[in-house]
Scaffold this active site. Structure first.
Site, PDB file in Angstrom:
ATOM      1  N   GLU A  87     -23.729  -8.060  -7.916  1.00  0.00           N
ATOM      2  CA  GLU A  87     -23.470  -7.067  -8.957  1.00  0.00           C
ATOM      3  C   GLU A  87     -23.887  -7.484 -10.364  1.00  0.00           C
ATOM      4  O   GLU A  87     -24.208  -6.624 -11.181  1.00  0.00           O
ATOM      5  CB  GLU A  87     -21.961  -6.736  -8.970  1.00  0.00           C
ATOM      6  CG  GLU A  87     -21.447  -6.089  -7.696  1.00  0.00           C
ATOM      7  CD  GLU A  87     -21.952  -4.672  -7.523  1.00  0.00           C
ATOM      8  OE1 GLU A  87     -22.192  -3.989  -8.535  1.00  0.00           O
ATOM      9  OE2 GLU A  87     -22.138  -4.248  -6.362  1.00  0.00           O
ATOM     10  N   SER A 457      31.297  16.458  26.785  1.00  0.00           N
ATOM     11  CA  SER A 457      32.380  15.550  27.184  1.00  0.00           C
ATOM     12  C   SER A 457      32.394  14.235  26.419  1.00  0.00           C
ATOM     13  O   SER A 457      33.369  13.482  26.525  1.00  0.00           O
ATOM     14  CB  SER A 457      32.282  15.263  28.693  1.00  0.00           C
ATOM     15  OG  SER A 457      32.482  16.446  29.432  1.00  0.00           O
TER      16      SER A 457
END
Length: 790
Positions: A87, A457
């Site tokens: 770069e 139940s």
């Protein structure tokens, strides 16, 4: 001649002065509204929040941008050099703007233009930092001028290392990765320190076109770009010729995280996310704060729980029979035709196939990849009762769901029913596993914490516990016969029924719960009183505002699997308060603890008290207290182990462990439950349709949900010893006759009595409810006897 030369010099000087003036004006003009670059000194990039299991496996990552900050002194020189070569060759020498680079790029781009090659940029790393942090991507002369000015100013204030740190942590590298650390993890499953030269060059090559440089789509182009970076590294003297050749010769091999390093727990992670956001009171902090969250999850148990739930849902769905093929397509070009079909939701490991031919004892199928196979009739027997020929079930062109098996494929279908499972440590409240549904990708609705359903139940346990708390002995006799309860003026009387419409006569309270008798439960409730039952339901956290009606005692209240599992966890731990929790510890991006659940040492969290010299989030701690007394708790635990040994949970006895548990089935079999527990673990599971409807006439917690519990425990708990429940000093164990409840040396059941009731152990008559004007015996009609209540 001299006059001409002098004149030219004057003109040149004037031009220089004019140029300097114009330059000064431009700098002055564009410098007036430049953004404040001092913010770069306070750079705290948004970072990924990671959630881990208690045993260190990565569960999930959350972020707006997937970024892992790494300081410049932790980034290896080879990776930095890759970026300098790719770069900004003169990075360490220019003042933010590379004038020589601009001139070189200008001449190079003239040649590139003439030869139809890609144009080269001249932006320095500093300029890219300015663009990424302070300016936009707008293409304009004004932006470029501001970019150059800011780059120069930043270079005077920040060191080159600081600029590199900003650049390497902010840049986008594709695949959702921001920063070199995230890129190293995403592409190679490595830390930056572990990257090779070739891998470093690959990452350095990405910023030019991160979305396009995908080796899975365009390998040749990506390798060429990587090799260009390697060549530049050699030319700039960063690596030797041999190292460059070795790097160029190496293939680009992307690696995902190893399976053993991760655990799939989507519902659990989503629950953790919501819990932590509530703790922090900030969604922004959760998604950007780079938090490390250690949970209570046990990775092995989570996987087993998910497997058991899916297996149970699939097996129940298959018992309902084969619904129909997904579609029917022409066979002329079947491979292309099947590709056109949308993939069914929740396919998971199943596959789509098309029926190519049908015989009596098998079907030939074709798969999307073009391969062919067979399904034998034996693998379709579940689809239809008494299936004699495949021809009566399938026809050519039918698109079906299949599962790979050892010698071919089996016919399958995606279950319509759904469910959930939750695993807790009853002593600490740690949620070891939680699966909120069949498939998170299809439905994110968490049936552990969000689905309000009737427990049937399961709620009876707490009616009997209320009786035990209030001094009723476990061998007390009650009449299992028809009853009628007045519901007030203008309301019809309520006549509850047992599940099978039968009456057992006079039986002990223990037998009433073990056999899940509705009528005994109602009689016990009338003996205790609804006020005390409402209180116990609130105390155990089952429902905060239960309606004070008799149907409540048979499970008409609504609750969640999480609440119900926790209520049974309290029973399992001896009656002490406990709350389910998912989060153990939270660290901020710097590794400092901002939340720890309690003061117990977390060996797997790498925590020491030296970390705690910071502000800790004030998370209120629940006072540890008893929800019920230990004697009553042991008595109800004894009842529930009896339900496994002798009644509705009997199938779990084959596990060979001491287990307590209770099934639950709501009215019309719309919801089915089972919660089972040992002194060390409690497992709750639920099965039902998201839009409630009947699961089947004979569907119960015993035959729908209990198999899920058994499958989970047989895998997760098989190597654990069978531990007895601790008998408190306030309990005396005495042998009694199971049928009559009377004390006998040759008793058929060991009953738990409270020590302070020993002198009253002479069996008494059953409790007389005739003083209660709301309840009375009645003689049922044949129609009444045929009705069922669960």
């Amino acid at each position: 001649m001299y006059k001409s030369l002098f004149f030219c010099l004057k003109i040149f000087a004037v031009l220089i002065l004019v140029g300097c003036g114009i330059t000064a004006y431009i700098i002055y003009h564009y410098s007036r509204d430049l953004p404040d670059y001092s913010q770069l000194a306070r750079y705290y990039p948004p970072s990924v929040t990671r959630i881990y299991s208690h045993d260190g496996k990565l569960m999930e990552e959350y972020a707006f941008e997937r970024r892992v900050f790494v300081p410049i002194n932790s980034i290896p020189s080879s990776l930095i050099e890759s970026f300098i070569a790719a770069e900004d060759k003169n990075f360490y020498n220019h003042p933010g703007v590379d004038l020589l680079g601009i001139v070189r790029a200008a001449f190079l781009n003239i040649s590139n233009y003439l030869h139809h090659r890609r144009m080269e940029g001249a932006s320095t790393i500093t300029q890219q930092v300015v663009k990424n942090f302070l300016l936009t991507n707008e293409v304009s002369l004004e932006r470029k001028i501001k970019e150059a000015i800011l780059s120069y100013m930043i270079s005077r204030v920040f060191t080159k290392e600081q600029i590199l740190e900003l650049y390497l942590n902010q840049t986008f590298f594709g695949r959702g990765a921001y920063g070199v650390a995230a890129a190293a993890q995403n592409y190679f499953n490595k830390s930056v320190e572990e990257l090779t030269i070739a891998e470093s060059a690959f990452i350095a090559a990405l910023p030019k076109a991160p979305s396009e440089l995908n080796p899975e789509r365009n390998y040749a182009r990506v390798k060429a770009r990587r090799d260009y970076v390697i060549a530049r590294m050699f030319e700039d003297g960063y690596i030797t010729k041999d190292a460059a050749k070795e790097a160029m010769d190496s293939p680009i091999v992307l690696r995902k995280r190893a399976k053993e390093e991760t655990v799939t727990a989507d519902y659990y992670a989503a629950q953790v996310r919501e819990e932590v956001i509530r703790m922090l009171n900030s969604k922004e902090e959760f998604y950007t704060g780079g938090l490390t969250i250690i949970t209570s999850l046990d990775a092995k148990m989570q996987q087993l729980a998910e497997n058991s739930l899916r297996k149970g849902l699939r097996e129940f769905d298959r018992r309902r029979g084969f619904r129909k093929p997904i579609a029917n397509i022409p066979l002329d070009n079947w491979q292309e035709e099947i590709k056109k079909l949308p993939s069914p939701p929740s396919l998971l490991e199943y596959k789509l196939a098309v029926v190519l031919d049908v015989a009596d004892n098998h079907a030939e199928i074709g798969l999307i990849d073009g391969s062919k196979s067979k399904i034998l009739i034996a693998e379709m027997k579940w689809a239809r009762s008494n299936l004699k020929s495949v021809k009566t079930l399938l026809k050519k062109g039918d698109v079906i769901v299949v599962e790979p098996i050892k010698d071919g494929y089996a016919l399958r279908q995606i279950p319509e029913v759904n469910g959930a499972i939750m695993v807790m440590n009853p002593n600490t409240g740690q949620v070891l596993a939680s699966v909120g549904g069949y498939d998170f990708s299809t439905s994110k609705f968490d049936r552990v914490t969000q689905a309000l359903r009737q427990p049937g139940s399961l709620s009876k346990t707490f009616v009997y516990l209320a009786a035990l708390e209030n001094g009723i002995k476990p061998n007390q006799i009650f009449n299992d016969g028809p009853i009628e309860i007045s519901q007030g003026p203008g309301m019809p009387s309520w006549r509850p029924k047992n599940y099978e419409g039968k009456f057992l006569g006079e039986i002990t309270m223990r037998t009433g719960l073990e056999k899940s008798c509705n009528l005994i439960t109602v009689r016990v409730a009338t003996a205790v009183g609804l006020t005390k039952i409402v209180d116990i339901i609130k105390r155990f956290g089952i429902n905060n505002e239960p309606k004070k009606v008799y149907s409540m005692v048979l499970g008409s209240i609504e609750t969640t699997l999480s609440r119900m599992t926790n209520a049974y966890a309290i029973i399992a731990n001896g009656g002490k308060k406990v709350e389910p929790h998912f989060v153990e510890l939270i660290k901020d991006r710097n590794g400092k603890i901002i939340y720890r659940r309690d003061n117990r040492e977390c060996l797997s969290c790498n925590v020491s008290d030296s970390n705690l010299d910071i502000a800790i989030l004030e998370i209120p701690k629940e006072d540890i207290y008893r929800v019920t007394d230990e004697a009553s708790d042991y008595q109800i635990t004894s009842f529930l182990t009896g339900a496994i040994d002798r009644s509705t949970g009997y199938a779990a006895k084959k596990l060979g462990k001491i287990i307590g548990g209770k099934t639950g089935t709501s009215n019309d079999s719309k919801d089915t439950w089972f919660v089972g527990f040992t002194p060390k673990i409690v497992v709750g599971s639920y099965v039902g349709y998201d839009t409630p409807k009947e699961l089947g006439k004979r569907a119960t917690g015993s035959n729908v949900v209990l198999p899920i519990f058994i499958d989970f425990m047989s895998n997760a708990y098989k190597d654990e010893p069978s531990l007895p429940f601790k008998v408190p000093d306030s309990i005396k164990l005495i042998a009694v006759d199971r049928a009559t409840g009377k004390i006998t040396p040759s008793g058929t059941v060991i009953e738990a009595f409270k020590v302070n009731n020993i002198q009253m152990l002479e069996n008494e008559d059953m409790i007389d409810n005739r003083d209660n004007n709301d309840i009375f015996d009645y003689v049922p009609s044949k129609e009444d006897q045929s009705q069922e209540i669960y």
